[in-house]
Design a protein around this motif. Structure first.
Motif, short mmCIF file in Angstrom:
data_model
loop_
_atom_site.label_atom_id
_atom_site.label_comp_id
_atom_site.label_asym_id
_atom_site.label_seq_id
_atom_site.Cartn_x
_atom_site.Cartn_y
_atom_site.Cartn_z
N ARG A 108 0.81 -1.22 0.00
CA ARG A 108 0.00 0.00 0.00
C ARG A 108 0.85 1.27 0.00
O ARG A 108 0.37 2.33 -0.40
N SER A 109 2.11 1.17 0.43
CA SER A 109 3.01 2.34 0.37
C SER A 109 3.60 2.51 -1.02
O SER A 109 4.17 3.56 -1.34
N PHE A 110 3.48 1.49 -1.85
CA PHE A 110 3.99 1.52 -3.24
C PHE A 110 2.88 0.97 -4.13
O PHE A 110 2.98 -0.14 -4.66
N ALA A 111 1.81 1.74 -4.26
CA ALA A 111 0.57 1.25 -4.87
C ALA A 111 0.76 0.67 -6.27
O ALA A 111 0.29 -0.43 -6.56
N ILE A 112 1.43 1.40 -7.13
CA ILE A 112 1.59 0.95 -8.52
C ILE A 112 2.41 -0.33 -8.58
O ILE A 112 2.06 -1.29 -9.28
N THR A 113 3.50 -0.36 -7.82
CA THR A 113 4.33 -1.56 -7.78
C THR A 113 3.53 -2.76 -7.28
O THR A 113 3.61 -3.86 -7.84
N GLY A 114 2.74 -2.54 -6.23
CA GLY A 114 1.92 -3.61 -5.69
C GLY A 114 0.90 -4.15 -6.67
O GLY A 114 0.70 -5.37 -6.77
N MET A 115 0.27 -3.25 -7.41
CA MET A 115 -0.74 -3.68 -8.40
C MET A 115 -0.09 -4.49 -9.52
O MET A 115 -0.63 -5.52 -9.95
N LEU A 116 1.06 -4.05 -9.99
CA LEU A 116 1.73 -4.75 -11.08
C LEU A 116 2.24 -6.12 -10.63
O LEU A 116 2.10 -7.11 -11.35
N LEU A 117 2.81 -6.17 -9.43
CA LEU A 117 3.27 -7.47 -8.91
C LEU A 117 2.08 -8.39 -8.62
O LEU A 117 2.15 -9.60 -8.85
N GLY A 118 0.99 -7.82 -8.12
CA GLY A 118 -0.21 -8.61 -7.88
C GLY A 118 -0.78 -9.18 -9.17
O GLY A 118 -1.24 -10.33 -9.21
N LEU A 119 -0.72 -8.38 -10.21
CA LEU A 119 -1.19 -8.84 -11.53
C LEU A 119 -0.31 -9.98 -12.03
O LEU A 119 -0.81 -10.99 -12.55
N ALA A 120 0.99 -9.84 -11.85
CA ALA A 120 1.92 -10.91 -12.25
C ALA A 120 1.64 -12.18 -11.44
O ALA A 120 1.66 -13.29 -11.99
N ALA A 121 1.36 -12.01 -10.15
CA ALA A 121 1.06 -13.16 -9.30
C ALA A 121 -0.21 -13.87 -9.75
O ALA A 121 -0.28 -15.11 -9.77
N ALA A 122 -1.23 -13.09 -10.14
CA ALA A 122 -2.48 -13.68 -10.62
C ALA A 122 -2.25 -14.48 -11.90
O ALA A 122 -2.83 -15.56 -12.08
N VAL A 123 -1.41 -13.95 -12.79
CA VAL A 123 -1.10 -14.66 -14.04
C VAL A 123 -0.36 -15.97 -13.73
O VAL A 123 -0.66 -17.02 -14.31
N LEU A 124 0.60 -15.91 -12.80
CA LEU A 124 1.32 -17.12 -12.41
C LEU A 124 0.37 -18.17 -11.85
O LEU A 124 0.55 -19.38 -12.07
N TYR A 125 -0.65 -17.73 -11.15
CA TYR A 125 -1.63 -18.65 -10.57
C TYR A 125 -2.49 -19.30 -11.65
O TYR A 125 -2.60 -20.53 -11.71
N VAL A 126 -3.07 -18.51 -12.51
CA VAL A 126 -4.00 -19.03 -13.52
C VAL A 126 -3.27 -19.91 -14.54
O VAL A 126 -3.83 -20.92 -15.01
N PHE A 127 -2.02 -19.58 -14.87
CA PHE A 127 -1.28 -20.33 -15.88
C PHE A 127 -0.48 -21.49 -15.30
O PHE A 127 0.23 -22.17 -16.04
#
Length: 522
Positions: A108-127
């Motif tokens: 939450r202190s690095f919002a954009i970084t967190g969102m991008l890493l979270g998106l990468a994590a979601a892709v790693l999960y689904v794939f």
């Protein structure tokens, strides 16, 4: 550098694509053997029958059938497989959203970084190939995963100085008990959370008691219905939960249908989509160990819980006497979530000391992992267009076959009298009968899962559990002969005795897609 608005739009678009991929995965899966038991349990419960007391439900606790039964009654439908899979899809999509949300909360202190890493994590999960294999079936796997993911999110967001901690702790306990009362091995995860809760610093014993009381109270409350169900037929419950799985495991070993646990684990972990997670986990562990003095970790309990969750699910995967690939899918979301805190510490190190190389290397490694996962399992995206073609969804195809069978029974005047059992169908795939509103033999409500080993039980045990095997099926059929027999859904060795002892030369035969064969009694 992208703006926050641009990142949010990107996240929403990719989440939509991932959700469609999750949906497409579920709707293209062939009908699974285990789905017969899970959906049939919900259907019979919706009719007013009781788990264990009135029908068998092997190796599992009763909350998933109750959830399914509630949905079946709510929508007033016999699309049991479709509703069961839609429930799993809903949970899978929420898990994807939760992964992004957890990363966003942690960063939450690095919002954009967190969102991008979270998106990468979601892709790693689904794939992930094992997640793709295990998710989307109409079973309790997906609901259990969601409950634990939500519990982790709630746990790391507890502020022990605020009164809101009590309802969060109660919610965690309720979710974990709900999951444990679907799949009993999840009780190990609940115990882990309880230990982590006890490990939190407290001013006094009284304060610690006040902190743990909501956890215990919520667990007791959620356990009331399963305990009541078990109390209705304790002996049947024991046989379903202990003896039947034991006999089933022995039968699988006898016919050499079991995996070597070490070889299966090694095979799964070395698949590219899984192997990249192992590599990333090892790298981040090394960074934590080597830089532990510089990182200044503020809350070791959260980090410890994040690390122990995937380990606990790995332990759960090897506990059963027989091990299957889908068991190794359960640690994946928690392994991916566990990356968030080490990545945050590396990001903070770059912010406070200007030593940014460690975070840059870790971020670059995440990107490489995402590219490898997507490139090695692109089938996840290939299935997405089927979302637009409902008539090709497997649950819809199964329902059409079921309705056709039921209609043929009516039009050909193959309906038995009420005394003999109206529209009674003999099959090891009860969903094919139930979805068309035909009747099944309660003794075969679990399909082949119990039928295979029922003859190994004592007659009194078969009576208590309402089960029948190949040798004892004849006694059941003499009392209530079937109006139709559905074959082509199980191993030949299991169906041959049914065909030879029941089907006569003058029975009408109809072949459906996917090898399903129905014989109608004249």
């Amino acid at each position: 550098m992208m703006s926050a608005k641009t990142v949010n739009i990107l996240v929403v678009l990719i989440l939509i694509v991932l959700s469609l991929a999750v949906f497409g995965n579920s709707m293209t899966k062939p009908l699974g053997r285990d789905e017969q038991m899970y959906c049939t349990g919900g259907a019979l419960l919706a009719e007013g029958r009781m788990i264990y007391r009135d029908f068998s439900y092997a190796a599992q606790l009763p909350y998933h059938p109750l959830l399914c039964a509630a949905l079946f009654r709510m929508f007033n439908t016999t699309h049991y497989l479709l509703v069961g899979r839609m429930l799993s899809v809903f949970c899978d999509i929420l898990v994807v959203v939760c992964i992004v949300g957890i990363y966003r909360y942690i960063f939450r202190s690095f919002a954009i970084t967190g969102m991008l890493l979270g998106l990468a994590a979601a892709v790693l999960y689904v794939f992930n190939p094992l997640v793709d294999y295990a998710n989307g079936y109409a079973w309790n796997h997906d609901v259990v995963i969601l409950c634990v993911v939500l519990s982790f999110w709630l746990f790391i967001s507890i502020d022990y100085k605020q009164k809101s901690k009590y309802w969060r702790i109660a919610a965690i306990s309720a979710l974990l008990t709900f999951a444990s009362c679907m799949r009993i091995t999840t009780a190990l995860v609940e115990l882990l959370f309880f230990v982590m809760l006890l490990s939190q610093p407290a001013e006094s014993i009284k304060q610690r008691f006040k902190t743990t009381l909501p956890f215990l109270a919520a667990a007791a409350f959620v356990s009331i219905w399963p305990v009541w169900v078990i109390a209705q037929a304790p002996r049947a419950f024991f046989l379903n939960l202990v003896k039947i799985p034991m006999l089933y495991g022995e039968w699988l070993h006898e016919i050499d249908m079991v995996y070597n646990k070490f070889e299966l684990t090694l095979t799964c972990l070395t698949q590219p989509g899984y192997f990249v997670l192992v590599v990333l986990a090892i790298y981040l562990c090394l960074m934590i160990v080597c830089l532990r003095r510089r990182l200044k970790i503020p809350n070791t309990i959260n980090l410890l819980l994040a690390a122990l969750l995937p380990l606990t699910f790995f332990i759960i995967a090897v506990i059963p006497p027989t091990m299957w690939r889908q068991y190794l899918a359960m640690p994946v979301p928690f392994l991916i979530i566990s990356f968030a805190l080490p990545l945050l510490y590396l990001r903070k190190l770059a912010e406070t000391t200007s030593i940014s190389k460690h975070f840059k290397i870790a971020a670059a490694l995440v990107v490489v992992c995402v590219l490898v996962a997507v490139a090695c399992h692109p089938v996840v995206l290939y299935r997405t267009p089927i979302v637009l073609v409902p008539e090709r969804w497997v649950p819809i195809e199964i329902h059409k076959i079921s309705e056709d069978i039921a209609e043929k029974l009516k039009t050909k005047n193959h309906v038995l009298s009420a005394a003999e059992g109206s529209k009674l169908i003999l099959t090891l795939a009860p969903l094919l009968a139930l979805e068309g509103r035909s009747d099944i033999y309660t003794e075969l409500s679990c399909g082949a899962i119990i039928y295979r080993i029922a003859d190994s039980m004592l007659p009194s045990e078969r009576s208590i559990t309402h089960t029948a095997g190949p040798k004892t099926l004849g006694e059941l059929l003499e009392k209530s002969p079937p109006s139709a027999v559905i074959l082509g859904v199980e191993m030949r060795r299991l169906e041959e005795p049914i065909f030879e002892s029941v089907v006569k030369p003058d029975w009408e035969r109809k072949v459906y897609e996917n090898g399903i064969v129905v014989y109608f009694r004249p």
